[in-house]
Design a protein around this motif. Structure first.
Motif, mmCIF file in Angstrom:
data_model
loop_
_atom_site.group_PDB
_atom_site.id
_atom_site.type_symbol
_atom_site.label_atom_id
_atom_site.label_comp_id
_atom_site.label_asym_id
_atom_site.label_seq_id
_atom_site.Cartn_x
_atom_site.Cartn_y
_atom_site.Cartn_z
ATOM 1 N N PRO A 64 -7.139 -4.488 -13.540
ATOM 2 C CA PRO A 64 -6.083 -3.479 -13.450
ATOM 3 C C PRO A 64 -5.108 -3.820 -12.304
ATOM 4 O O PRO A 64 -5.525 -4.262 -11.233
ATOM 5 N N GLU A 65 -3.827 -3.632 -12.567
ATOM 6 C CA GLU A 65 -2.801 -4.051 -11.609
ATOM 7 C C GLU A 65 -2.911 -3.360 -10.247
ATOM 8 O O GLU A 65 -2.764 -4.003 -9.213
ATOM 9 N N ASP A 66 -3.130 -2.040 -10.253
ATOM 10 C CA ASP A 66 -3.109 -1.315 -8.982
ATOM 11 C C ASP A 66 -4.174 -1.807 -7.997
ATOM 12 O O ASP A 66 -3.857 -2.065 -6.835
ATOM 13 N N PRO A 67 -5.430 -1.979 -8.407
ATOM 14 C CA PRO A 67 -6.411 -2.519 -7.456
ATOM 15 C C PRO A 67 -6.057 -3.934 -6.977
ATOM 16 O O PRO A 67 -6.334 -4.289 -5.831
ATOM 17 N N VAL A 68 -5.436 -4.730 -7.841
ATOM 18 C CA VAL A 68 -5.004 -6.070 -7.430
ATOM 19 C C VAL A 68 -3.958 -5.964 -6.328
ATOM 20 O O VAL A 68 -4.015 -6.674 -5.321
ATOM 21 N N VAL A 69 -3.010 -5.062 -6.502
ATOM 22 C CA VAL A 69 -1.956 -4.870 -5.495
ATOM 23 C C VAL A 69 -2.558 -4.344 -4.192
ATOM 24 O O VAL A 69 -2.206 -4.816 -3.107
ATOM 25 N N LEU A 70 -3.461 -3.395 -4.291
ATOM 26 C CA LEU A 70 -4.094 -2.853 -3.087
ATOM 27 C C LEU A 70 -4.894 -3.930 -2.351
ATOM 28 O O LEU A 70 -4.780 -4.070 -1.129
ATOM 29 N N ALA A 71 -5.675 -4.699 -3.099
ATOM 30 C CA ALA A 71 -6.480 -5.759 -2.473
ATOM 31 C C ALA A 71 -5.582 -6.829 -1.845
ATOM 32 O O ALA A 71 -5.858 -7.296 -0.734
ATOM 33 N N SER A 72 -4.515 -7.208 -2.533
ATOM 34 C CA SER A 72 -3.635 -8.229 -1.959
ATOM 35 C C SER A 72 -2.903 -7.685 -0.735
ATOM 36 O O SER A 72 -2.648 -8.426 0.220
ATOM 37 N N GLY A 73 -2.597 -6.397 -0.725
ATOM 38 C CA GLY A 73 -1.980 -5.803 0.458
ATOM 39 C C GLY A 73 -2.903 -5.826 1.662
ATOM 40 O O GLY A 73 -2.489 -6.189 2.770
ATOM 41 N N VAL A 74 -4.157 -5.461 1.443
ATOM 42 C CA VAL A 74 -5.143 -5.508 2.535
ATOM 43 C C VAL A 74 -5.318 -6.944 3.017
ATOM 44 O O VAL A 74 -5.370 -7.208 4.229
ATOM 45 N N ALA A 75 -5.370 -7.887 2.073
ATOM 46 C CA ALA A 75 -5.507 -9.302 2.443
ATOM 47 C C ALA A 75 -4.305 -9.773 3.257
ATOM 48 O O ALA A 75 -4.462 -10.497 4.251
ATOM 49 N N GLU A 76 -3.103 -9.355 2.865
ATOM 50 C CA GLU A 76 -1.907 -9.756 3.621
ATOM 51 C C GLU A 76 -1.907 -9.172 5.031
ATOM 52 O O GLU A 76 -1.512 -9.853 5.979
ATOM 53 N N LEU B 5 0.807 -1.220 0.000
ATOM 54 C CA LEU B 5 0.000 0.000 0.000
ATOM 55 C C LEU B 5 0.837 1.265 0.000
ATOM 56 O O LEU B 5 0.298 2.354 -0.224
ATOM 57 N N THR B 6 2.137 1.134 0.253
ATOM 58 C CA THR B 6 2.968 2.331 0.434
ATOM 59 C C THR B 6 4.228 2.274 -0.434
ATOM 60 O O THR B 6 4.144 2.383 -1.647
ATOM 61 N N PHE B 7 5.370 2.079 0.162
ATOM 62 C CA PHE B 7 6.661 2.294 -0.487
ATOM 63 C C PHE B 7 7.027 1.296 -1.582
ATOM 64 O O PHE B 7 7.846 1.613 -2.443
ATOM 65 N N ALA B 8 6.463 0.086 -1.605
ATOM 66 C CA ALA B 8 6.820 -0.911 -2.623
ATOM 67 C C ALA B 8 5.681 -1.162 -3.611
ATOM 68 O O ALA B 8 5.716 -2.135 -4.356
ATOM 69 N N ARG B 9 4.741 -0.276 -3.625
ATOM 70 C CA ARG B 9 3.546 -0.471 -4.460
ATOM 71 C C ARG B 9 3.899 -0.647 -5.934
ATOM 72 O O ARG B 9 3.358 -1.514 -6.619
ATOM 73 N N GLU B 10 4.831 0.159 -6.426
ATOM 74 C CA GLU B 10 5.207 0.088 -7.842
ATOM 75 C C GLU B 10 5.857 -1.259 -8.171
ATOM 76 O O GLU B 10 5.571 -1.859 -9.213
ATOM 77 N N GLU B 11 6.706 -1.753 -7.286
ATOM 78 C CA GLU B 11 7.351 -3.041 -7.536
ATOM 79 C C GLU B 11 6.333 -4.180 -7.507
ATOM 80 O O GLU B 11 6.422 -5.109 -8.315
ATOM 81 N N PHE B 12 5.391 -4.122 -6.588
ATOM 82 C CA PHE B 12 4.348 -5.152 -6.559
ATOM 83 C C PHE B 12 3.474 -5.069 -7.808
ATOM 84 O O PHE B 12 3.059 -6.099 -8.351
ATOM 85 N N THR B 13 3.195 -3.865 -8.263
ATOM 86 C CA THR B 13 2.382 -3.697 -9.465
ATOM 87 C C THR B 13 3.059 -4.356 -10.663
ATOM 88 O O THR B 13 2.400 -4.998 -11.483
ATOM 89 N N ALA B 14 4.368 -4.255 -10.751
ATOM 90 C CA ALA B 14 5.112 -4.853 -11.859
ATOM 91 C C ALA B 14 5.048 -6.378 -11.830
ATOM 92 O O ALA B 14 5.274 -7.026 -12.853
ATOM 93 N N GLN B 15 4.723 -6.957 -10.699
ATOM 94 C CA GLN B 15 4.680 -8.409 -10.568
ATOM 95 C C GLN B 15 3.332 -9.023 -10.895
ATOM 96 O O GLN B 15 3.221 -10.237 -10.980
ATOM 97 N N VAL B 16 2.298 -8.225 -11.052
ATOM 98 C CA VAL B 16 0.975 -8.782 -11.349
ATOM 99 C C VAL B 16 1.032 -9.403 -12.741
ATOM 100 O O VAL B 16 1.350 -8.722 -13.720
ATOM 101 N N PRO B 17 0.744 -10.706 -12.844
ATOM 102 C CA PRO B 17 0.812 -11.366 -14.156
ATOM 103 C C PRO B 17 -0.182 -10.759 -15.144
ATOM 104 O O PRO B 17 -1.288 -10.362 -14.774
ATOM 105 N N GLU B 18 0.225 -10.718 -16.404
ATOM 106 C CA GLU B 18 -0.660 -10.186 -17.453
ATOM 107 C C GLU B 18 -1.922 -11.030 -17.604
ATOM 108 O O GLU B 18 -2.929 -10.545 -18.101
ATOM 109 N N SER B 19 -1.864 -12.276 -17.154
ATOM 110 C CA SER B 19 -3.020 -13.172 -17.289
ATOM 111 C C SER B 19 -4.172 -12.792 -16.356
ATOM 112 O O SER B 19 -5.291 -13.273 -16.532
ATOM 113 N N ILE B 20 -3.920 -11.938 -15.388
ATOM 114 C CA ILE B 20 -5.001 -11.495 -14.490
ATOM 115 C C ILE B 20 -5.761 -10.376 -15.194
ATOM 116 O O ILE B 20 -5.182 -9.330 -15.508
ATOM 117 N N PRO B 21 -7.044 -10.581 -15.446
ATOM 118 C CA PRO B 21 -7.817 -9.632 -16.266
ATOM 119 C C PRO B 21 -8.338 -8.424 -15.492
ATOM 120 O O PRO B 21 -9.451 -7.968 -15.732
#
Length: 160
Positions: free
Chosen positions: A66-78, A48-64
Motif C-alpha cells: 500500500p502506498e501510504d505505509p511506503v511513503v511513511l516508511a520512506s519519510g522516517v528513513a529520510e 509525513l505531513t504536508f506533502a504526503r499526498e504528492e509522495f503517495t502519488a509517486q509510489v510506482p505501481e510495481s511496488i506490491p
C-alpha cells in the motif's frame, strides 16, 4: 576496518593546515554534508505531513505494498538518514555516505515512474521537467559520497 579508519584519520590530518586549521575543502564538505542532511530531514518530514499526498502519488505501481505505509516508511528513513549524515561521528561518516548513496539509488525507480506515468507533483508538471529531474539523482549520490568523505575513504583504501 580499523586500519582503513586509521588511514582515513591520517588523511584527514594531512588535509589540515599547520596549526590545526581546516582547509577550504573541509569547510565546503562540512557545509555540503549539513545541507544534505537538512534537506533529507525536511523531505522526510514532508513525507509525513504536508506533502504526503504528492509522495503517495509517486509510489510506482510495481511496488506490491500500500502506498501510504511506503511513503511513511520512506519519510522516517529520510529523517534518520538526514540526521545521520549531519551528525554522525567522523569515523562513521563514510558508511553513512554509502547508505545515503544507496537510498538515492533505491528511490530512483519512483522518479522514473513519475516520468513514465506523467504524474504531476512538486511542480514537475511537464514531461520535460520530469525528465530534467532524473539526472539530479546522480548528483545526490555524488553529494552523499563526497560530503561524508565516503568517496575519499574508498579511494584511499584502494591505494592502501
Amino acid at each position: 576496518m580499523a586500519r582503513a579508519a586509521a588511514r582515513g584519520h591520517q588523511h584527514d590530518q594531512q588535509q589540515r593546515r599547520p596549526g590545526g586549521g581546516r582547509t577550504a575543502g573541509d569547510v565546503l564538505r562540512t557545509a555540503g554534508r549539513l545541507a544534505l542532511g537538512g534537506a533529507l530531514v525536511f523531505a522526510g518530514t514532508s513525507h509525513l505531513t504536508f506533502a504526503r499526498e504528492e509522495f503517495t502519488a509517486q509510489v510506482p505501481e510495481s511496488i506490491p505494498l500500500p502506498e501510504d505505509p511506503v511513503v511513511l516508511a520512506s519519510g522516517v528513513a529520510e529523517i534518520a538518514l538526514g540526521a545521520a549524515i549531519a551528525v554522525a561521528p567522523r569515523r562513521f561518516r563514510p558508511a553513512v555516505g554509502w547508505l545515503g548513496a544507496a537510498f538515492f539509488v533505491a528511490v530512483f525507480p519512483g522518479n522514473i515512474s513519475q516520468y513514465l506515468t506523467g504524474t504531476d507533483a512538486f511542480g514537475l508538471d511537464t514531461d520535460a521537467k520530469r525528465l530534467a529531474r532524473l539526472p539530479f539523482q546522480g548528483v545526490l549520490v555524488a553529494w552523499s559520497l563526497w560530503s561524508t568523505g565516503a568517496w575519499r575513504a574508498w579511494r584511499n583504501r584502494r591505494r592502501g
